[in-house]
Design a protein around this motif. Sequence first.
Motif, PDB file in Angstrom:
ATOM      1  N   LEU A 134     -17.507  46.346  37.054  1.00  0.00           N
ATOM      2  CA  LEU A 134     -18.602  45.426  37.387  1.00  0.00           C
ATOM      3  C   LEU A 134     -19.822  46.172  37.910  1.00  0.00           C
ATOM      4  N   GLU A 135     -19.584  47.247  38.648  1.00  0.00           N
ATOM      5  CA  GLU A 135     -20.715  48.069  39.116  1.00  0.00           C
ATOM      6  C   GLU A 135     -21.487  48.627  37.919  1.00  0.00           C
ATOM      7  N   LEU A 136     -20.766  49.041  36.877  1.00  0.00           N
ATOM      8  CA  LEU A 136     -21.422  49.570  35.677  1.00  0.00           C
ATOM      9  C   LEU A 136     -22.119  48.457  34.889  1.00  0.00           C
ATOM     10  N   ILE A 170     -15.225  45.191  30.808  1.00  0.00           N
ATOM     11  CA  ILE A 170     -16.149  44.072  31.020  1.00  0.00           C
ATOM     12  C   ILE A 170     -17.062  43.982  29.810  1.00  0.00           C
ATOM     13  N   ALA A 171     -17.063  42.818  29.161  1.00  0.00           N
ATOM     14  CA  ALA A 171     -17.942  42.594  28.010  1.00  0.00           C
ATOM     15  C   ALA A 171     -19.059  41.634  28.416  1.00  0.00           C
ATOM     16  N   TYR A 192     -22.496  44.279  24.989  1.00  0.00           N
ATOM     17  CA  TYR A 192     -22.294  45.501  25.769  1.00  0.00           C
ATOM     18  C   TYR A 192     -20.872  45.493  26.331  1.00  0.00           C
ATOM     19  N   VAL A 193     -20.260  46.676  26.455  1.00  0.00           N
ATOM     20  CA  VAL A 193     -18.938  46.796  27.083  1.00  0.00           C
ATOM     21  C   VAL A 193     -18.934  48.012  28.003  1.00  0.00           C
ATOM     22  N   VAL A 194     -18.392  47.833  29.209  1.00  0.00           N
ATOM     23  CA  VAL A 194     -18.212  48.953  30.138  1.00  0.00           C
ATOM     24  C   VAL A 194     -16.763  48.937  30.628  1.00  0.00           C
ATOM     25  N   HIS A 195     -16.301  50.082  31.125  1.00  0.00           N
ATOM     26  CA  HIS A 195     -14.914  50.212  31.581  1.00  0.00           C
ATOM     27  C   HIS A 195     -14.842  50.726  33.010  1.00  0.00           C
ATOM     28  N   GLY A 196     -13.778  50.342  33.707  1.00  0.00           N
ATOM     29  CA  GLY A 196     -13.443  50.908  35.000  1.00  0.00           C
ATOM     30  C   GLY A 196     -11.957  51.207  35.039  1.00  0.00           C
ATOM     31  N   TRP A 197     -11.586  52.246  35.793  1.00  0.00           N
ATOM     32  CA  TRP A 197     -10.170  52.624  35.895  1.00  0.00           C
ATOM     33  C   TRP A 197      -9.767  52.821  37.340  1.00  0.00           C
TER      34      TRP A 197
END
Length: 200
Positions: free
Chosen positions: A185-187, A123-124, A132-137
């Motif tokens: 999305l939570e992050l 998610i950017a 900002y960028v975060v990841h989920g797996w």
Amino acid sequence: MKIILATSNRGKVREIADLFSEDEVTPYSELIGPMHIVENGSDFAANALIKARSVFSKLPKGGAVVLSDDSGISVPLLNHEPGIFSARYAGEGASDRENLEKLVENLKARGLQEAPAYYTAAIAVVSPEGEYVVHGWMHGRVIDTPRGEGGFGYDPIFIPEGYDQTLGELDPAIKRTISHRAKALELAKPIIGMLRSLHA
């Protein structure tokens, strides 16, 4: 705060609008019309940023925040394919079914009935204050026989860790709690919260 989504996918729009209910969430196509964005990044984060930056550059200067995601499935035993090419694994313009069938064919070509696999979501968030960028797996395994009519993409052949049903069979409410996109999305929530306070 205005959050512009770099997607026209109705499912994604609804999911994100639900999560950020106190904000005004709008797909970019309602503001600037259709765009062709070349996703030529080397990983999910790069492609998510390409999409968000492209939309942000077309918006009037001001307080809007752009959110985008790039996601896909990777099978380590198949050299991590399809990875960032998940949406076009069987070629440009390929359907979900064609992409899934190519992955099944490649499993069978290796003599595999199943193999470990994982979904990645990046998610950017691009805003006047920064990027900002975060990841989920979501980890699990792929199988060589599709099961279930729910979901989309590779969902009918992916079984998440801790479950014995594919994402095509699981209740959508369960999928929303365990999915790679939900985790990313939570992050992103604290980032959106911080930007919201700056735009207040």
